[in-house]
Each structure stands twice: as structure tokens, then as C-alpha cells.
Design a protein around this motif. Structure first.
Motif, short mmCIF file in Angstrom:
data_model
loop_
_atom_site.label_atom_id
_atom_site.label_comp_id
_atom_site.label_asym_id
_atom_site.label_seq_id
_atom_site.Cartn_x
_atom_site.Cartn_y
_atom_site.Cartn_z
N THR A 64 51.92 31.88 39.66
CA THR A 64 51.51 33.29 39.72
C THR A 64 52.60 34.08 40.43
O THR A 64 52.87 33.82 41.61
CB THR A 64 50.18 33.44 40.48
N GLU B 51 44.93 28.76 33.48
CA GLU B 51 43.68 28.97 34.22
C GLU B 51 43.26 27.65 34.85
O GLU B 51 43.52 26.58 34.30
CB GLU B 51 42.58 29.49 33.29
N SER C 271 43.13 32.58 37.49
CA SER C 271 44.07 32.86 36.41
C SER C 271 45.47 33.08 36.96
O SER C 271 45.64 33.60 38.07
CB SER C 271 43.63 34.09 35.62
N LYS D 64 47.40 35.23 35.94
CA LYS D 64 47.65 36.67 35.91
C LYS D 64 47.13 37.37 37.15
O LYS D 64 47.28 38.57 37.30
CB LYS D 64 47.01 37.28 34.67
N SER E 18 39.24 36.66 33.20
CA SER E 18 38.72 35.37 32.73
C SER E 18 37.50 34.95 33.54
O SER E 18 36.55 34.37 32.98
CB SER E 18 39.81 34.30 32.84
#
Length: 255
Positions: free
Chosen positions: A31, A52, A61, A63, A68
Motif C-alpha cells: 500500500t 485484498e 485493501s 488501495k 471492498s
């Protein structure tokens, strides 16, 4: 390289204790997302890169958002509702009061599990609200042609909105963190500030602090919340003061 060295150290420590690192249950997630060309391995076994990862029931996640996780919560709550549909929710031998009690005890906690650490946007709350309304209307046998508002459905079910429940969860957690010792990681993260870094172009992403300060503003506790949080009884009253009829809740999660 640094991650590989850390894993080598962990592996050495495990082996010294007679333990073994489980390759199948250990994953690598970056990340922000990075190029996964750097192979991380223990001996000849490679670790898998994932986008994930399910940790303690919450979906994390790469992101660094909760898109999610919200979908995971909705799917889990829908699945739990479906499993109890015939035995409880559509059972004509049970009263509506009993069905609502089961719904509040099982479906709602599944829907908002881990919400005390969320940084939600309006789209997330809308998705959860939509699911809650669909469930409650089924339990109360309210159809679209009855023209019953969402607020009336909540009042009839004696149930709080998702915004209120998530807000209370966040305030309770923040009070718990505030009472922690100074060297605890959650408290360091809540009060910490970045020393350097670059702002992203355009609008800035919301932080946990932004959402939390909006919650405090909604209950007029911007300057006195820490003093109140150290008193468990007083902070419990503050948290319980958030209710479905309060218009402040509607602006706590914005785009």
C-alpha cells in the motif's frame, strides 16, 4: 529488501522456538500498490502478492479504502439474513418484535462490524442504508405502494439508522483510544501528524480525524471531548445522545 530481511528474522525466531511460518496463510500486500516483481520468499517457497486480505473478519485493501470492505459487509449481512429467512424472518409463528430482536442481534452487528475504524463516504452509507431499509421493510411487510418514508420505517421498527450506529461506534472507540497510555499504537496514530509528504492533486481524501471531528461538531463537543472521554460514564451519555432524529447525523458523512 527490508521486508525480506524482516521475514528472515521472523523465520529464524520461529525456528528457534520450534515453530514454522505458514506460507499458505501468509500473504504480501503493498500500500500503495507497487510492481510485484520483487519476489519475497523463505527458502525456496515464494509468498503470494494479494490486492485484498481478510484480517480478523475485515477486508483490507491495497488501495487503502473501504470499498471492498463495505461490499463484504453487505454480502455477509445479506447471506446471514437469507439463512435465517425461513426459520425466523418469514416464520408466521414468530411475532414481529421477536424478528426485529433477532435482526438487531445478528444482522446489524454483521453489517457494521469494524465500523469504528471506517472512513466512510456518502456512497458507503447509502449502500448500507439501502440494505437496512430493504430488510426492515420485509420484516414489517411494508411495500412500495404504502408510501412509507424511511424515517417512519425506522421508527416503526424502533431501530437506529446506520449513520447513527456507525457514529456511536466511532465515538466509543475514540473514547477508548483517548484513555489509552501514551505509548499505545492506536493513540499514536490518532494524535500523530505527518512530518513530510506531498498532497495529492485535486480534492483531498478524507481522514479518520476529519470524520471524527465532524462527529464531534454534530454533538458540540469539539473542545471538551477528551475531558469527557476520560470519564466513562459521562462519555457514555455523550455517545447515547446521538439519535435518529438529530439532523446533525445527516451531514456527518459527505462526499
Amino acid at each position: 529488501q527490508q521486508l525480506q530481511e524482516m521475514l528472515n528474522t521472523y523465520t529464524w525466531a520461529y525456528e528457534a522456538l520450534g515453530l514454522k511460518l505458514n506460507i499458505d496463510k501468509t500473504k504480501i500486500m503493498c500500500t500503495p500498490p507497487e510492481d510485484h516483481n520483487n519476489a519475497i520468499k523463505i527458502g525456496e517457497e515464494l509468498f503470494e502478492y494479494v490486492a485484498e486480505f481478510n484480517y480478523l473478519g475485515s477486508l483490507i485493501s491495497e488501495k487503502a479504502n473501504i470499498d471492498s470492505e463495505i461490499q463484504h459487509r453487505i454480502s455477509s449481512a445479506s447471506r446471514a439474513f437469507w439463512k435465517l429467512k425461513d426459520r425466523v424472518f418469514y416464520n408466521h409463528d414468530l411475532s414481529t418484535k421477536t424478528k426485529l430482536a433477532v435482526y438487531r442481534a445478528i444482522i446489524i452487528p454483521t453489517m457494521i462490524y469494524g465500523s469504528e475504524t471506517w472512513v466512510p463516504y456518502r456512497r458507503h452509507m447509502n449502500a448500507l442504508n439501502k440494505l437496512q431499509q430493504r430488510h426492515l421493510r420485509q420484516l414489517l411487510r411494508v411495500r412500495w405502494f404504502h408510501h412509507v418514508s424511511n424515517v417512519s420505517v425506522l421508527e416503526k421498527a424502533n431501530c437506529e439508522s446506520i449513520e447513527v450506529m456507525v457514529t456511536k461506534s466511532r465515538l466509543r472507540w475514540a473514547g477508548h483510544v483517548c484513555r489509552m497510555q501514551e505509548n499505545r499504537i492506536p493513540k499514536s496514530l490518532l494524535y500523530g501528524e505527518l512530518v513530510d509528504g506531498k498532497r495529492r492533486p485535486g480534492g483531498q481524501l478524507k481522514r479518520y480525524k476529519d470524520i471524527f471531528h465532524e462527529n464531534l461538531k454534530g454533538i458540540n463537543m469539539q473542545n471538551e471531548w477528551e475531558k469527557a472521554a476520560h470519564n466513562r460514564t459521562q462519555w457514555r451519555r455523550v455517545v447515547n445522545s446521538v439519535n435518529s432524529d438529530n439532523q446533525k447525523v445527516k451531514r456527518q458523512q459527505s462526499n
